[in-house]
Design a protein around this motif. Structure first.
Motif, short mmCIF file in Angstrom:
data_model
loop_
_atom_site.label_atom_id
_atom_site.label_comp_id
_atom_site.label_asym_id
_atom_site.label_seq_id
_atom_site.Cartn_x
_atom_site.Cartn_y
_atom_site.Cartn_z
N TYR A 28 33.33 41.67 39.56
CA TYR A 28 34.08 42.82 39.04
C TYR A 28 33.25 43.70 38.35
O TYR A 28 33.40 45.24 38.20
CB TYR A 28 34.97 42.08 37.94
CG TYR A 28 36.41 41.34 38.57
CD1 TYR A 28 36.69 41.59 39.75
CD2 TYR A 28 36.77 40.32 37.74
CE1 TYR A 28 37.80 40.78 40.35
CE2 TYR A 28 37.98 39.67 38.41
CZ TYR A 28 38.62 39.82 39.57
OH TYR A 28 39.59 39.32 40.10
N THR A 36 33.67 47.57 39.30
CA THR A 36 34.24 48.39 38.14
C THR A 36 33.20 49.65 37.96
O THR A 36 33.66 50.93 37.98
CB THR A 36 34.62 47.75 37.13
OG1 THR A 36 35.55 46.96 37.44
CG2 THR A 36 35.20 48.67 36.19
N LEU A 70 39.59 49.28 34.98
CA LEU A 70 39.93 47.98 35.07
C LEU A 70 41.08 47.84 35.49
O LEU A 70 41.78 46.84 36.07
CB LEU A 70 39.87 47.55 33.50
CG LEU A 70 38.58 47.42 33.02
CD1 LEU A 70 38.61 47.03 31.43
CD2 LEU A 70 37.78 46.28 33.47
N LEU A 71 42.07 48.52 35.30
CA LEU A 71 43.70 48.59 35.91
C LEU A 71 43.70 48.79 37.55
O LEU A 71 44.41 48.10 38.09
CB LEU A 71 44.63 49.78 35.19
CG LEU A 71 44.80 49.72 33.76
CD1 LEU A 71 45.56 50.75 33.30
CD2 LEU A 71 45.86 48.17 33.84
N ALA A 72 42.51 49.31 37.85
CA ALA A 72 42.59 49.54 39.38
C ALA A 72 41.75 48.54 39.99
O ALA A 72 41.97 48.08 41.20
CB ALA A 72 41.98 50.93 39.78
N CYS A 73 40.54 48.05 39.27
CA CYS A 73 39.48 47.21 39.85
C CYS A 73 39.57 45.87 39.49
O CYS A 73 38.89 44.90 40.18
CB CYS A 73 38.28 47.66 39.65
SG CYS A 73 37.78 49.63 40.16
N ALA A 106 39.42 52.07 31.04
CA ALA A 106 40.72 51.57 31.09
C ALA A 106 41.31 51.64 32.38
O ALA A 106 41.93 50.66 33.00
CB ALA A 106 41.59 52.03 30.15
N SER A 107 41.32 53.09 32.91
CA SER A 107 41.79 53.28 34.33
C SER A 107 41.12 52.31 35.36
O SER A 107 41.71 52.00 36.28
CB SER A 107 41.58 54.64 34.66
OG SER A 107 42.44 55.36 33.89
N VAL A 111 42.73 44.03 37.05
CA VAL A 111 44.03 43.57 37.04
C VAL A 111 44.86 43.17 38.04
O VAL A 111 45.31 42.01 38.19
CB VAL A 111 44.59 44.52 35.93
CG1 VAL A 111 46.15 43.66 35.68
CG2 VAL A 111 44.01 44.82 34.60
N PRO A 112 44.72 43.88 39.13
CA PRO A 112 45.45 43.70 40.25
C PRO A 112 45.24 42.21 40.99
O PRO A 112 45.95 41.72 41.70
CB PRO A 112 45.47 44.86 41.17
CG PRO A 112 45.07 45.83 40.28
CD PRO A 112 44.18 45.48 39.10
#
Length: 218
Positions: free
Chosen positions: A124, A128, A143-146, A140-141, A148-149
């Motif tokens: 990660y 990231t 982490l949400l893309a790379c 933040a963006s 969290v999903p």
């Protein structure tokens, strides 16, 4: 250092598993949900660190020269240089870390998910950081893309890989060790025969010398 045929075969088999599973993906955003991590978990834990890392390096090299083994059956150096390239390079570090931990603690089943979790965290990090550099996204963006999903999916892969590799590792490792022990036994027997022949030859020479001395005295 000699490398056995079985060792090379297992490395090639692991690389093939990665090449088959890695292209399978579900597109859920800028970073697809790939089965590549599942393949790396298995390759890194099933035998040992050297085999796992070697298999991943073969996979990355094949993809880099254009073989369609990356996500969604793509290949080429452009994929490594692109926004998701950090994950591809991160696979190597991931395999190294997982293999290193499992090698030391493979008798304990808890070591497998721990190793895979640590290895995934490093993956990660690579993915990231590279995504942020390539896309200009903030943390933040990114982490949400790379990250969290993929948390739930990777957790399920870790559980499945742990159950599989913990059961199969000893069997696979015994196959490789048996090959090495057989070769070592053959080499030892050969050395023993050579030593016996040398001793026998030395005895024959000594007998000849003693016979010559006896004749001289007569």
């Amino acid at each position: 250092m000699k490398i056995s045929t079985k060792s090379l075969t297992f490395t090639a088999l692991l690389a093939a598993i990665i090449c088959v599973l890695s292209p399978i993906a579900i597109n859920i955003g800028p970073i697809p949900l790939s089965f590549g991590t599942l393949a790396i978990y298995i390759a890194s834990s099933l035998i040992d660190m050297k085999h796992g890392v070697a298999a991943v390096v073969v996979f990355v090299a094949l993809g880099a020269v254009g073989v369609p083994v990356f996500t969604n059956w793509t290949g080429g150096f452009g994929r490594i240089a692109g926004p998701t390239g950090g994950y591809i390079i991160g696979y190597i570090s991931m395999a190294f870390i997982i293999g290193l931990i499992v090698n030391r603690l493979n008798k304990h089943i808890w070591a497998y998910p721990v190793a895979m979790t640590v290895g995934t965290a490093v993956l990660y990090l690579f993915g990231t950081a590279w995504f942020m550099i390539q896309s200009g996204a903030d943390l933040a963006s990114a982490l949400l893309a790379c990250v969290v999903p993929f948390l739930i999916g990777d957790a399920l892969k870790i559980v499945a890989s742990t159950l599989l590799c913990f059961r199969l590792r000893r069997l696979v490792y015994k196959l490789i060790l048996t090959d090495r022990r057989e070769k070592k036994s053959v080499e030892t027997d050969s050395d023993a025969h050579s030593l016996t022949d040398d001793v026998s030859s030395s005895g024959d020479i000594r007998d000849c010398l003693e016979s010559d001395e006896a004749d001289g005295e007569k």
